[in-house]
Design an enzyme around this catalytic site. Structure first.
Site, PDB file in Angstrom:
ATOM      1  CG  HIS A   1       2.781   4.676   0.270  1.00 26.73           C
ATOM      2  ND1 HIS A   1       1.516   4.323   0.661  1.00 26.73           N
ATOM      3  CD2 HIS A   1       2.632   5.681  -0.629  1.00 26.73           C
ATOM      4  CE1 HIS A   1       0.625   5.075   0.020  1.00 26.73           C
ATOM      5  NE2 HIS A   1       1.283   5.898  -0.772  1.00 26.73           N
TER       6      HIS A   1
ATOM      7  CD  GLU B   1       3.282   2.424   5.116  1.00 30.25           C
ATOM      8  OE1 GLU B   1       3.807   3.250   4.333  1.00 30.25           O
ATOM      9  OE2 GLU B   1       2.097   2.493   5.472  1.00 30.25           O
TER      10      GLU B   1
ATOM     11  CB  CYS C   1      -2.736   2.776   1.920  1.00 29.02           C
ATOM     12  SG  CYS C   1      -1.401   2.148   0.862  1.00 29.02           S
TER      13      CYS C   1
ATOM     14  CB  CYS D   1       1.408  -0.241   2.913  1.00 28.59           C
ATOM     15  SG  CYS D   1       2.198   1.078   1.954  1.00 28.59           S
TER      16      CYS D   1
END
Lengths: 147, 147
Positions: free
Chosen positions: B56, B58, B86, B89
């Site tokens: 992801h 992040e 999410c 993260c």
């Protein structure tokens, strides 16, 4: 004939990974991903060496397993990890749709159960496998650090 | 004199990262880490290209920021991300002890608020910055995929 590939069998291998972290001065957590009784990925905590909070044993094992499989879903895989996953690792396992998680010692402070993280509905969880061995390694690590 | 370094200013840069993900056929999410008004890390979602659920925006920005700083804690940093993080993260951000998180669009299904993830007590959160732009990019992505 007895099945040699028990949860204890693979957790012993995960404990060997944890011991490698211990020897490097890392919080001793080890993980494996197993598919059809074959270890397809290994990892141990490297947050200090890599200066990276995301370098947990599970994260590395998830990435390595997906790399081995050539696909990002770990649908027919089991993760073995010596310590209950944190919310970050539980979140990664959620996305991976992994079939089964087997962990050793519970983490009553930062484990995903205490933190309220959600796993994928298709994932089953077994905790407490060789928990004493995993907890003992953690305790020896923190006792040595306090000295 | 007006401060040019507003949350909107940095979110526009994060949206540029999201657009790069869009152009690669990735779910368009972009992220930055900012320290003292300087962008020290950038990332965009690469889960498809890397075959890795952990890739992801992040996560990449957190790893890159720690690498830049030479330390794993992001205590005086702000993460800008176009979509609400999410639970994975959020869990990584928890460990990083980041000072502030600014996100664009809410993720009502898989966002950390819905999932019940916990951030570090030292972390403040601002949501809804340029949310329409971020949501529009997501909607265009999924509309294009359905065709």
């Amino acid at each position: 004939m007895m099945d040699p590939f028990t949860d204890e069998y693979f957790m012993k291998k995960a404990l060997q990974e944890a011991a490698m972290a211990f020897d490097k001065g890392e919080i001793p957590v080890g993980a494996l991903v197993v598919a059809h009784n074959t270890i397809i990925a290994r990892g141990h905590n490297l947050t200090e060496m890599l200066n990276d909070v995301t370098a947990h044993a599970e994260m590395q094992a998830i990435t390595a397993a997906a790399n081995y499989l050539g696909g990002k879903y770990l649908k027919d895989c089991t993760l073995y990890v010596t310590l209950e996953p944190c919310q970050m690792c539980a979140g990664a396992l959620y996305w991976s749709q992994i079939s089964k998680i087997v962990f050793g010692a519970s983490d009553l402070q930062r484990g995903f159960k205490k933190m309220g993280s959600q796993l994928h509905p298709k994932t089953t969880v077994v905790g407490g496998v060789l928990a004493e061995e995993a907890a003992d390694l953690m305790q020896r690590f923190f006792a040595a650090r306090r000295k």
